[in-house]
Design a protein around this motif. Sequence first.
Motif, short mmCIF file in Angstrom:
data_model
loop_
_atom_site.label_atom_id
_atom_site.label_comp_id
_atom_site.label_asym_id
_atom_site.label_seq_id
_atom_site.Cartn_x
_atom_site.Cartn_y
_atom_site.Cartn_z
N LEU A 1 -8.84 1.74 -2.91
CA LEU A 1 -8.24 2.66 -2.32
C LEU A 1 -9.64 2.88 -0.50
N GLN A 2 -8.59 3.71 0.17
CA GLN A 2 -9.51 4.56 1.14
C GLN A 2 -8.60 5.78 1.06
N TRP A 3 -9.64 6.35 0.86
CA TRP A 3 -10.23 8.40 0.47
C TRP A 3 -10.59 9.14 1.70
N THR A 4 -10.77 9.37 2.70
CA THR A 4 -10.78 10.08 3.59
C THR A 4 -11.07 11.58 3.06
N LEU A 5 -12.20 12.41 3.15
CA LEU A 5 -12.10 13.49 1.91
C LEU A 5 -12.20 14.32 2.92
N PRO A 6 -11.94 15.49 2.53
CA PRO A 6 -11.33 16.52 3.40
C PRO A 6 -12.44 16.76 4.71
N GLY A 7 -12.05 17.56 5.61
CA GLY A 7 -12.70 17.40 7.06
C GLY A 7 -12.88 16.01 7.63
N GLY A 8 -12.67 15.15 7.47
CA GLY A 8 -12.28 14.26 8.21
C GLY A 8 -13.73 13.45 8.32
N ALA A 9 -14.70 13.63 8.17
CA ALA A 9 -16.26 12.98 8.18
C ALA A 9 -16.59 12.53 7.28
N SER A 10 -16.28 12.60 5.96
CA SER A 10 -16.94 11.33 5.12
C SER A 10 -15.34 10.86 5.04
N ARG A 11 -15.97 9.86 4.17
CA ARG A 11 -15.06 8.44 3.40
C ARG A 11 -15.47 8.02 2.75
N LEU A 12 -14.08 7.41 1.76
CA LEU A 12 -15.34 6.47 0.51
C LEU A 12 -13.80 4.83 0.13
N GLY A 13 -14.27 4.43 0.10
CA GLY A 13 -13.71 2.89 0.35
C GLY A 13 -14.38 2.19 -1.15
N LEU A 14 -13.09 1.81 -2.38
CA LEU A 14 -13.46 0.98 -3.50
C LEU A 14 -12.38 -0.44 -3.57
N ALA A 15 -12.91 -1.32 -4.00
CA ALA A 15 -12.38 -2.43 -4.06
C ALA A 15 -12.77 -3.35 -5.31
N ALA A 16 -11.66 -3.47 -5.71
CA ALA A 16 -12.32 -4.72 -6.84
C ALA A 16 -11.22 -6.61 -6.75
N GLY A 17 -11.58 -7.25 -6.81
CA GLY A 17 -10.78 -7.99 -7.10
C GLY A 17 -11.84 -9.84 -8.59
N GLU B 1 1.14 -0.42 -0.03
CA GLU B 1 0.10 0.00 0.44
C GLU B 1 0.35 0.99 -0.03
N TYR B 2 0.51 2.22 -0.49
CA TYR B 2 1.50 3.56 -0.17
C TYR B 2 -0.30 4.40 -0.27
N TYR B 3 0.08 5.60 1.02
CA TYR B 3 -0.65 6.39 1.23
C TYR B 3 -0.01 7.82 0.54
N PHE B 4 -1.33 8.15 -0.32
CA PHE B 4 -0.51 9.73 -0.31
C PHE B 4 -1.26 11.16 0.07
N GLU B 5 -0.10 11.50 1.09
CA GLU B 5 -0.65 12.51 2.72
C GLU B 5 -1.19 13.42 2.58
N ASN B 6 -1.11 14.50 1.12
CA ASN B 6 -2.14 15.74 0.93
C ASN B 6 -3.48 15.31 0.40
N LEU B 7 -3.95 14.06 -0.39
CA LEU B 7 -5.44 13.50 -0.61
C LEU B 7 -5.82 13.01 0.33
N TYR C 1 -4.31 0.27 -2.22
CA TYR C 1 -3.08 -0.64 -2.57
C TYR C 1 -3.61 -1.73 -2.42
N ALA C 2 -2.63 -3.06 -3.04
CA ALA C 2 -3.38 -4.74 -3.98
C ALA C 2 -3.08 -5.39 -3.20
N ASN C 3 -3.49 -6.28 -2.90
CA ASN C 3 -3.21 -7.47 -2.04
C ASN C 3 -3.54 -8.72 -2.49
N SER C 4 -2.95 -9.62 -2.40
CA SER C 4 -2.98 -11.09 -3.34
C SER C 4 -2.70 -12.65 -2.19
N VAL C 5 -3.77 -13.46 -2.44
CA VAL C 5 -3.77 -14.88 -1.52
C VAL C 5 -3.28 -15.45 -2.13
#
Length: 440
Positions: free
Chosen positions: A282-298, A246-252, A257-261
Amino acid sequence: FFFESKDTPLNQGFGQNLRLERLATSWTIDSLNLVLTGGDFFQQLGRGLTLSLRKQNEAGVDVALRGGRLNYEDDKWSVRAFAGVTNPANIDAVNQRFVEDVRDLLIGGEGLLQTEYLRLGTYALYNQPRESVLEDLTDRSITLGTTLSAIDLMGWLTIYGEGAVQYRELVGSPDQGSALYLNSDARFGNFALNVESMWLSAFEQRGGANTALGNRFSYNQPPTLERIDQEVVNNRDVIGLRVRAEYYFENLDLVIYANSVGRINDSGAPSEVRQNHTFAGLQWTLPGGASRLGLAAGYRDEARQIDGKREPFRNMRNVDVDWLQAIGGGVSVHTTTQAQFWEFQGDAFVRGSSFLGLEKGGFGSATFEFGYDTQNKGRGIRNAFYAGIMSLELPTFGIADGALFKGSLGTQRGGIKCVAGVCREFPPFSGVRGELITRF
């Protein structure tokens, strides 16, 4: 407390009875660094490889140990010893059927030496089910294990390892099992890499019969390497590896992330199954910290080994969406979708659920659920399910630590649902249901 009905024969699973299910007391002796516990308590050794008695509400698992425990801890040493009999909750939370007390004997202990960067531990467990397969023979097992944790090696690496060996006697025949688990975390700035591996060979911790399910209790829960919601058909004879980057984009405030089992179940046996599951998101915390978005596909692929040849027999594509949007006043809109697109022996079907609701912190939530399962296409079989779900935090006026009311109205799909390797067949539901949960 719980009620269980004796008006109907217990083999039908219903009855009426009032009993005290859990009771515990503890005594702390500060001068000796001792804590003594008596009654019902949960217990784990290591990371659950050998023993994991705990409560999992989502999977209907609730087994405690009824007996005594002694804890000693100082700046360097931690020692724990315990003994008792297993005490399952006498109502199965999934099918609401009666569960007989098994009272299997467990005696164990562990010791841990701790330094700033290193933790070295060892443990032992004796397991003797109250009922044996044959009445004139005693079934039992002895498990010995060791753990090692190395924390912040070179400032960027943490390693955990656990190994165990087991000697069992079942119907008078000796048997052996062994297990090894390794987990490493490496961090380089905003990049993180986790590698997890496991090897289990005839390794298990079985108890007496679960009268609600018709099988034996399992008192250990090794890591599965799998996603928390994936079906785990074998966690006794397994070779597996999981890698997550995983990689964290601090400014955003964004994590990608990518996961393999990869798992081999029953390696070398006619029942061998090989499973591979790769997904990214991805896991994205939107500006303000009260909203968030998570997406995944595999994509998941499973194949048998027949006469040395790989024979695929089912695969799955999964899509997950989790979006929480604050709209003010402590109120949020929350939508979640978990969909699985399966192909099994030439048959394609979809299984999953979508939720849309309003949530207010400290008050409760109201949610609409749409469930779907098209595997069974028979005439008259329901494939779509609709339900309204609500939760409400209730005032307790100082009488309890908290109270939560949960209710649902409509239809909800059944089928196999898994939580961290514990899989249960949930019955479909149609009607009205209410539940009050409180803690004193």
